[in-house]
Scaffold this motif. Structure first.
Motif, PDB file in Angstrom:
ATOM      1  N   TRP A 465      78.047 -20.086  10.964  1.00  0.00           N
ATOM      2  CA  TRP A 465      77.741 -19.714  12.030  1.00  0.00           C
ATOM      3  C   TRP A 465      77.979 -19.908  13.570  1.00  0.00           C
ATOM      4  O   TRP A 465      78.571 -19.140  14.251  1.00  0.00           O
ATOM      5  CB  TRP A 465      76.168 -19.454  11.639  1.00  0.00           C
ATOM      6  N   ARG A 499      63.857 -17.302  14.791  1.00  0.00           N
ATOM      7  CA  ARG A 499      65.476 -16.001  14.122  1.00  0.00           C
ATOM      8  C   ARG A 499      66.026 -17.015  13.369  1.00  0.00           C
ATOM      9  O   ARG A 499      66.102 -18.207  13.631  1.00  0.00           O
ATOM     10  CB  ARG A 499      66.356 -16.187  15.437  1.00  0.00           C
ATOM     11  N   ALA A 501      69.558 -16.798  11.077  1.00  0.00           N
ATOM     12  CA  ALA A 501      71.089 -16.845  10.700  1.00  0.00           C
ATOM     13  C   ALA A 501      71.772 -16.753   9.548  1.00  0.00           C
ATOM     14  O   ALA A 501      71.648 -18.082   9.288  1.00  0.00           O
ATOM     15  CB  ALA A 501      72.126 -16.688  11.761  1.00  0.00           C
ATOM     16  N   HIS A 502      71.829 -16.106   8.448  1.00  0.00           N
ATOM     17  CA  HIS A 502      71.762 -16.162   7.117  1.00  0.00           C
ATOM     18  C   HIS A 502      72.623 -15.041   6.577  1.00  0.00           C
ATOM     19  O   HIS A 502      73.056 -14.022   7.148  1.00  0.00           O
ATOM     20  CB  HIS A 502      70.637 -16.242   6.415  1.00  0.00           C
ATOM     21  N   ARG A 503      73.262 -15.244   5.231  1.00  0.00           N
ATOM     22  CA  ARG A 503      74.306 -13.609   5.020  1.00  0.00           C
ATOM     23  C   ARG A 503      73.536 -14.856   3.181  1.00  0.00           C
ATOM     24  O   ARG A 503      73.777 -15.863   2.738  1.00  0.00           O
ATOM     25  CB  ARG A 503      75.183 -14.609   4.871  1.00  0.00           C
ATOM     26  N   GLY A 536      63.725 -10.644   5.402  1.00  0.00           N
ATOM     27  CA  GLY A 536      64.364 -10.018   4.461  1.00  0.00           C
ATOM     28  C   GLY A 536      64.778  -9.736   3.703  1.00  0.00           C
ATOM     29  O   GLY A 536      64.502 -10.988   2.676  1.00  0.00           O
ATOM     30  N   LEU A 538      68.134 -10.038   1.642  1.00  0.00           N
ATOM     31  CA  LEU A 538      69.627  -9.399   1.798  1.00  0.00           C
ATOM     32  C   LEU A 538      70.706  -9.054   0.920  1.00  0.00           C
ATOM     33  O   LEU A 538      70.491  -9.884  -0.769  1.00  0.00           O
ATOM     34  CB  LEU A 538      70.142 -10.743   2.256  1.00  0.00           C
ATOM     35  N   TRP A 543      77.258 -11.921   8.099  1.00  0.00           N
ATOM     36  CA  TRP A 543      76.301 -12.700   8.585  1.00  0.00           C
ATOM     37  C   TRP A 543      74.662 -11.529   9.447  1.00  0.00           C
ATOM     38  O   TRP A 543      75.673 -10.316   9.815  1.00  0.00           O
ATOM     39  CB  TRP A 543      76.289 -13.510   9.919  1.00  0.00           C
ATOM     40  N   SER A 544      73.853 -12.268   8.545  1.00  0.00           N
ATOM     41  CA  SER A 544      72.781 -11.159   9.977  1.00  0.00           C
ATOM     42  C   SER A 544      71.313 -12.749  10.051  1.00  0.00           C
ATOM     43  O   SER A 544      71.527 -12.833   9.790  1.00  0.00           O
ATOM     44  CB  SER A 544      72.087 -10.282   8.886  1.00  0.00           C
ATOM     45  N   GLU A 545      71.127 -11.486  10.835  1.00  0.00           N
ATOM     46  CA  GLU A 545      69.780 -12.034  11.963  1.00  0.00           C
ATOM     47  C   GLU A 545      69.069 -11.464  11.985  1.00  0.00           C
ATOM     48  O   GLU A 545      68.732 -10.470  11.564  1.00  0.00           O
ATOM     49  CB  GLU A 545      69.762 -11.885  13.305  1.00  0.00           C
ATOM     50  N   ALA A 546      67.527 -12.521  11.888  1.00  0.00           N
ATOM     51  CA  ALA A 546      66.557 -12.205  11.748  1.00  0.00           C
ATOM     52  C   ALA A 546      65.108 -12.453  11.997  1.00  0.00           C
ATOM     53  O   ALA A 546      65.486 -13.619  12.272  1.00  0.00           O
ATOM     54  CB  ALA A 546      65.559 -11.703  10.015  1.00  0.00           C
TER      55      ALA A 546
END
Length: 678
Positions: A465, A499, A501-503, A536, A538, A543-546
């Motif tokens: 990230w 927060r 950032a993961h995928r 979340g 997934l 990548w998405s942020e939560a």
């Protein structure tokens, strides 16, 4: 002296000189072969090294510059801005140990590391990922920047990236004074130069050493006097020198570690214990590194004598030489770490960078970290359940943490990488290392709790990230799996937000929950109890942020630990790229006065700037290409940067640089720019 534990050192140092010298990389009686000479227009800044005063006869080898510390001044140090550490030494705490066998506030660990040969060590990293990127700071109490040789220089100042990374994790770093054995061209005159007095009875080299440490921002000196031929008068002078070095350094928080080599009569005679022959040197220092031939009786007597002298027995480091064999080294662990009892003394690793050096050419960052994790954590790769014949630090020493204040963020950046990423986007395809950019990484790597199969958890370099690496969880998830991250003492409020950032790389869907522990366990080895909050669900993709708000946990108290829990069915690869905890947004002011101080026709540049007001984690320097593309060049905690190898783009009349300050949450400031004609 008969060696009880033969090592590479005792094989290469034969006859009477073999008595157990701590030798530099390859014992360094010559310049390192193959190093290019430093040309007159080479702007590359290097880590600093000196002789105490007089220089060797003859001519230095390629790439070597002979310097006298007695003649050094900060005003005359052209590389000082590049070598100065700016990260303060962080305070840290000891959580309840995750292993029942680990002891808190008892034995400690010193680590003597050669990150690079003495000469030609870049001040701010280099364009390669093949680097000893030490990350297991949680188990280390003191790092010695090891090196020095009779052909290069014998007083070494640590380079800033090492100090910055260590300080961020609460670890002091010592420079090294290596007075070589005569078998390696050590000259007794250099010992006399070190302890010389001026006409008023002062020790000018001691004053210079304190001045260097305070100007460069490191924490003291490791003194290793192994040049034979001295007498009782030289022994008295060395003791007086140590006392003065300690007196001068104490107002600045500097410390001294003495190596068990010279004795009170001035001769070099390794004792392998604390005794009457070396106790005065110990009393004049903060700690002492005991030579490697200790045994049960010697360590027991050493610990008792330390206490009889009204000193802490854990101020003695029992030397463990791992340079040649790493975790295969034969060590009488029960002499220093008896089962079921408190450690007898502390211990010190000599050259743990074996975890990198024993790997073949072409080694990858993943291979290095796999070996390093095994060295520090043990064969299980889980500090909650250490085991095996190698008594890994995680099995004996409680981990420490500096995560005590908001804001806090981690992008799992190890300080080296194959590319540079921002927000999941590649901003440079070049490999790099710069330890000063390393994050505060989880100290307990990796505690995994599950009723099912344990997945593999690693720091991985194929994607990130931000920086050069991310956490990869890879395995078949047949039950909910908790991966513990940071031990913390963070304040909790109604506004606290985490927060992620993961995928999901493959497999899934994966249900992700954030684990928050609001108290520590009662006993070592007991698990933390987490409250889990949804982060979340997934599927495979980018990548998405939560954002996870912690207000439902009561709005007050202390966060003692952070974790993630993953629930899926079947094989999964999931990445965690960032974890950030805040109770307010972050505003980062911009630096000012960006300037190109020097440039050459072959694409070298030295730049400097005025620091940004307020809190700054580090600075990042980019090149702005025609068309507006921003390309990452380097990052540093300093106020100056060096780049090389730049070439004009077609039609480009001037190179354009952009500098941003970066905050603790990795928020970036507005840019400041400068251009320079090609």
């Amino acid at each position: 002296m008969t060696r009880n534990h033969p090592t590479r050192r005792t094989v290469v140092v034969s006859s009477a000189a073999a008595a157990a010298a701590l030798l530099t990389p390859a014992a360094a009686a010559h310049a390192v072969p193959g190093r290019a000479p430093k040309a007159a227009d080479d702007l590359q800044p290097y880590a600093s090294y000196w002789f105490p005063d007089s220089l060797p006869s003859g001519t230095p080898g390629e790439g070597v510059v002979w310097r006298s510390l007695a003649e050094w001044t900060p005003e005359g140090d052209a590389d000082l801005a590049f070598n100065r550490s700016t990260v303060p030494l962080a305070e840290r705490f000891t959580p309840v140990p995750v292993s029942a066998s680990a002891r808190a506030d008892r034995a400690r660990i010193a680590s003597l590391v050669s990150f690079h040969p003495t000469a030609g060590n870049p001040a701010q990293g280099a364009a390669t990922a093949d680097h000893y990127a030490l990350t297991h700071w949680a188990y280390i109490d003191e790092l010695v920047f090891w090196g020095g040789s009779s052909a290069e220089g014998i007083v070494l100042a640590p380079n800033a990236p090492v100090v910055d990374a260590a300080h961020r994790h609460g670890v002091p770093v010592l420079g090294n004074v290596f007075l070589p054995p005569t078998a390696y061209d050590g000259q007794l005159q250099w010992t006399r130069d070190l302890v010389q007095r001026d006409a008023s009875g002062r020790f000018p080299v001691a004053e210079k050493m304190v001045q260097v440490a305070t100007a460069y921002g490191f924490d003291g000196w490791f003194v290793n006097a192994e040049t034979g031929g001295g007498d009782a008068e030289l022994g008295r002078q060395m003791l007086a020198f140590l006392k003065e070095l300690k007196r001068l350094g104490e107002p600045h928080g500097l410390r001294i570690t003495w190596y068990d080599s010279m004795t009170a009569n001035g001769s070099v005679d390794w004792q392998d214990e604390l005794n009457a022959s070396n106790q005065d040197f110990f009393l004049a220092s903060d700690t002492m590194f005991v030579n490697f031939n200790w045994n049960t009786a010697k360590l027991a007597a050493s610990g008792k004598l330390a206490e009889d002298l009204d000193r802490d027995r854990y101020e003695l480091w029992a030397g463990v030489d791992v340079e040649s064999n790493g975790w295969n080294t034969s060590v009488d662990w029960d002499a220093v770490l008896p089962e079921g009892a408190d450690p007898v003394v502390s211990y010190g690793f000599y050259r743990p960078e074996w975890t990198r050096n024993h790997l073949p050419d072409g080694r990858t960052p993943e291979q290095f970290h796999a070996a390093d994790d095994r060295f520090w954590t043990g064969e299980s790769l889980d500090p909650a359940r250490p085991g095996g014949s190698w008594r890994a630090p995680a099995s004996a020493v409680a981990d420490r943490s500096t995560v005590t204040a908001l804001p806090f963020a981690c992008t799992f950046n190890t300080g080296h990488g194959l590319r540079w990423y921002e927000g999941g986007t590649v901003r440079s395809e070049a490999a790099w290392n710069q330890l000063g950019l390393q994050d505060r990484l989880p100290g307990r790597r990796w505690v995994v709790r599950t009723e099912g199969a344990r997945p593999k958890v690693t720091l991985d370099f194929a994607d990130a990230w931000r920086g050069g690496s991310s956490v990869l969880v890879d395995g078949t998830l047949d039950a909910p799996t908790t991966v513990e991250l940071h031990a913390t003492r963070l304040p909790l409020s109604a506004a606290t937000t985490v927060r992620l950032a993961h995928r999901v790389v493959s497999g899934g869907p994966v249900t992700v929950e954030l684990g928050v522990a609001l108290r520590e366990p009662d006993r070592p080895g007991d698990p933390l109890t987490y409250d889990f909050l949804p982060a979340g669900k997934l599927t495979e993709g980018g990548w998405s942020e939560a954002d996870v708000r912690l207000g439902s946990l009561g709005g007050s108290g202390t966060v003692h630990g952070l974790a993630v829990r993953l629930t899926a069915s079947g094989p999964v690869k999931w990445r965690l790229g960032a974890l950030a905890v805040r109770d307010a947004d972050e505003q980062v002011a911009a630096p000012s006065g960006l300037n190109v101080d020097k440039a050459t026709g072959d694409g070298q540049f030295r730049l400097s700037w005025q620091p940004a007001p307020g809190a700054v984690r580090h600075y990042e320097l980019y090149r702005v290409l025609p068309g507006g593309e921003r390309r990452f060049l380097t990052g540093t905690c300093a106020r100056a940067a060096y780049v090389k190898g730049l070439k004009a783009a077609p039609g480009e009349k001037a190179v354009s640089f952009e500098l941003r300050a970066v905050g603790e949450l990795f928020t970036t400031s507005a840019p400041v720019t400068v251009t320079h004609p090609w």
